[in-house]
Design a protein around this motif. Structure first.
Motif, PDB file in Angstrom:
ATOM      1  N   ARG A  63       0.833  -1.209   0.000  1.00 24.81           N
ATOM      2  CA  ARG A  63       0.000   0.000   0.000  1.00 24.81           C
ATOM      3  C   ARG A  63       0.872   1.267   0.000  1.00 24.81           C
ATOM      4  N   LEU A  64       1.988   1.227   0.722  1.00 20.84           N
ATOM      5  CA  LEU A  64       2.874   2.391   0.789  1.00 20.84           C
ATOM      6  C   LEU A  64       3.495   2.715  -0.568  1.00 20.84           C
ATOM      7  N   ASN A  65       3.557   1.730  -1.442  1.00 23.55           N
ATOM      8  CA  ASN A  65       4.139   1.945  -2.764  1.00 23.55           C
ATOM      9  C   ASN A  65       3.135   2.494  -3.765  1.00 23.55           C
ATOM     10  N   ASP A  66       1.904   2.711  -3.316  1.00 18.64           N
ATOM     11  CA  ASP A  66       0.885   3.253  -4.217  1.00 18.64           C
ATOM     12  C   ASP A  66       1.144   4.740  -4.452  1.00 18.64           C
ATOM     13  N   HIS A  67       0.400   5.337  -5.370  1.00 15.16           N
ATOM     14  CA  HIS A  67       0.664   6.748  -5.696  1.00 15.16           C
ATOM     15  C   HIS A  67      -0.568   7.393  -6.324  1.00 15.16           C
ATOM     16  N   TYR A  75      -1.633   7.024   2.869  1.00 13.91           N
ATOM     17  CA  TYR A  75      -1.859   7.731   4.139  1.00 13.91           C
ATOM     18  C   TYR A  75      -2.383   6.769   5.213  1.00 13.91           C
ATOM     19  N   LYS A  76      -3.368   5.964   4.854  1.00 13.41           N
ATOM     20  CA  LYS A  76      -3.953   5.044   5.820  1.00 13.41           C
ATOM     21  C   LYS A  76      -2.987   3.927   6.195  1.00 13.41           C
ATOM     22  N   ALA A  77      -2.134   3.526   5.250  1.00 12.36           N
ATOM     23  CA  ALA A  77      -1.135   2.497   5.553  1.00 12.36           C
ATOM     24  C   ALA A  77      -0.187   3.005   6.637  1.00 12.36           C
ATOM     25  N   MET A  78       0.183   4.284   6.567  1.00 11.47           N
ATOM     26  CA  MET A  78       1.047   4.858   7.602  1.00 11.47           C
ATOM     27  C   MET A  78       0.295   5.024   8.918  1.00 11.47           C
ATOM     28  N   ALA A 127       4.324  11.070   6.921  1.00  7.50           N
ATOM     29  CA  ALA A 127       5.638  10.440   6.773  1.00  7.50           C
ATOM     30  C   ALA A 127       6.647  11.076   7.732  1.00  7.50           C
ATOM     31  N   LYS A 128       6.608  12.403   7.845  1.00  5.44           N
ATOM     32  CA  LYS A 128       7.521  13.107   8.761  1.00  5.44           C
ATOM     33  C   LYS A 128       7.274  12.668  10.206  1.00  5.44           C
ATOM     34  N   GLN A 129       6.002  12.578  10.586  1.00  5.02           N
ATOM     35  CA  GLN A 129       5.651  12.189  11.958  1.00  5.02           C
ATOM     36  C   GLN A 129       6.121  10.767  12.252  1.00  5.02           C
ATOM     37  N   LEU A 130       5.923   9.879  11.276  1.00  6.38           N
ATOM     38  CA  LEU A 130       6.266   8.470  11.481  1.00  6.38           C
ATOM     39  C   LEU A 130       7.780   8.268  11.573  1.00  6.38           C
ATOM     40  N   VAL A 131       8.535   8.951  10.719  1.00  6.94           N
ATOM     41  CA  VAL A 131       9.992   8.848  10.751  1.00  6.94           C
ATOM     42  C   VAL A 131      10.528   9.386  12.078  1.00  6.94           C
ATOM     43  N   ALA A 132       9.967  10.510  12.532  1.00  9.12           N
ATOM     44  CA  ALA A 132      10.395  11.105  13.803  1.00  9.12           C
ATOM     45  C   ALA A 132      10.143  10.143  14.961  1.00  9.12           C
ATOM     46  N   LEU A 133       9.005   9.450  14.920  1.00 10.78           N
ATOM     47  CA  LEU A 133       8.672   8.486  15.972  1.00 10.78           C
ATOM     48  C   LEU A 133       9.640   7.307  15.961  1.00 10.78           C
ATOM     49  N   LEU A 134       9.923   6.775  14.776  1.00  8.07           N
ATOM     50  CA  LEU A 134      10.811   5.613  14.664  1.00  8.07           C
ATOM     51  C   LEU A 134      12.239   5.937  15.099  1.00  8.07           C
ATOM     52  N   ARG A 135      12.641   7.189  14.958  1.00  5.74           N
ATOM     53  CA  ARG A 135      14.012   7.587  15.305  1.00  5.74           C
ATOM     54  C   ARG A 135      14.179   7.905  16.784  1.00  5.74           C
TER      55      ARG A 135
END
Length: 226
Positions: A63-67, A75-78, A127-135
């Motif tokens: 799903r993340l590879n969709d466009h 968005y929902k996949a994230m 995407a920004k929120q998710l990357v910040a959380l993972l880091r």
């Protein structure tokens, strides 16, 4: 039942998707509303099963590879990924960290709809929120503890409510709907804690809807009613 739901059912049958894959597809659909907390909770529980975990994550990455016009899939996949990181198996966050580049690339996601509205901004911000959380290991640990505690309270409330109601309602109904105002409030809090619900937007309907509706109904009449 919407035409998009029927179309998904057709694909589920054709591709012989598993229960876990079907749940992920439902949670990350193109419907103009966010995934329900109850559905995401079911998926989170399935991540503790090794086989289901693999199926769930595989579908999420797909799903993340969709466009383009399928930006809601992304968005929902994230949104689902964030929920699973906080309440699912720890294998989820581990795999997400190993494949963080796939999320980072979505910071540049672009899509402007036919009305000239930039829908890509929803994906970029998520995407920004998710990357910040993972880091942030400390924040991730704290939010996971809080989310698991909230989910546990929700489960306890649901159990207590079901016991109070007794056998008057079928199991499916008890599982799908809050049995008390307290449980409903907890569901709302959990959903808000996991992600911001996106604003409702009407989906365009194509002229072929009636034909697809009849075809879908002939393929599956009862699955969605569950």
């Amino acid at each position: 039942m919407s035409t998009s739901s029927l179309r998904r059912q057709m694909k589920n049958i054709v591709h012989n998707y598993s229960e876990a894959e079907i749940k992920v597809r439902e949670a990350t659909s193109n419907d103009p509303w966010g995934p329900s907390s109850s559905l995401m909770s079911e998926i989170a529980d399935l991540t503790y099963n090794v086989v289901a975990f693999s199926e769930i994550m595989s579908m999420i990455w797909k799903r993340l590879n969709d466009h383009g016009k399928n930006w809601r899939h992304v968005y929902k996949a994230m949104t689902l990924m964030e929920y699973l990181i906080k309440t699912g198996s720890e294998r989820v966050s581990q795999q997400c960290k190993e494949n963080m580049y796939a999320v980072q690339t979505l910071k540049d996601f672009q899509y402007v709809d036919r009305d000239g509205k930039d829908q890509g901004v929803n994906v970029r911000e998520k995407a920004k929120q998710l990357v910040a959380l993972l880091r942030d290991e400390d924040r991730l640990r704290e939010e996971r503890a809080h989310a698991l505690k909230t989910k546990e309270k929700l489960a306890q409330t649901a159990t207590a409510s079901s016991a109070a109601v007794g056998s008057g309602a079928p199991p499916e109904a008890e599982q799908a709907w809050p049995q008390s105002s307290g449980e409903e409030e907890l569901q709302l809090q959990l959903a808000l804690a996991m992600s911001k619900e996106e604003a409702d937007q009407p989906l365009p309907c194509g002229p072929e809807d009636d034909v697809q509706l009849q075809l879908a109904l002939s393929l599956s009449r009862e699955e969605h009613d569950k």
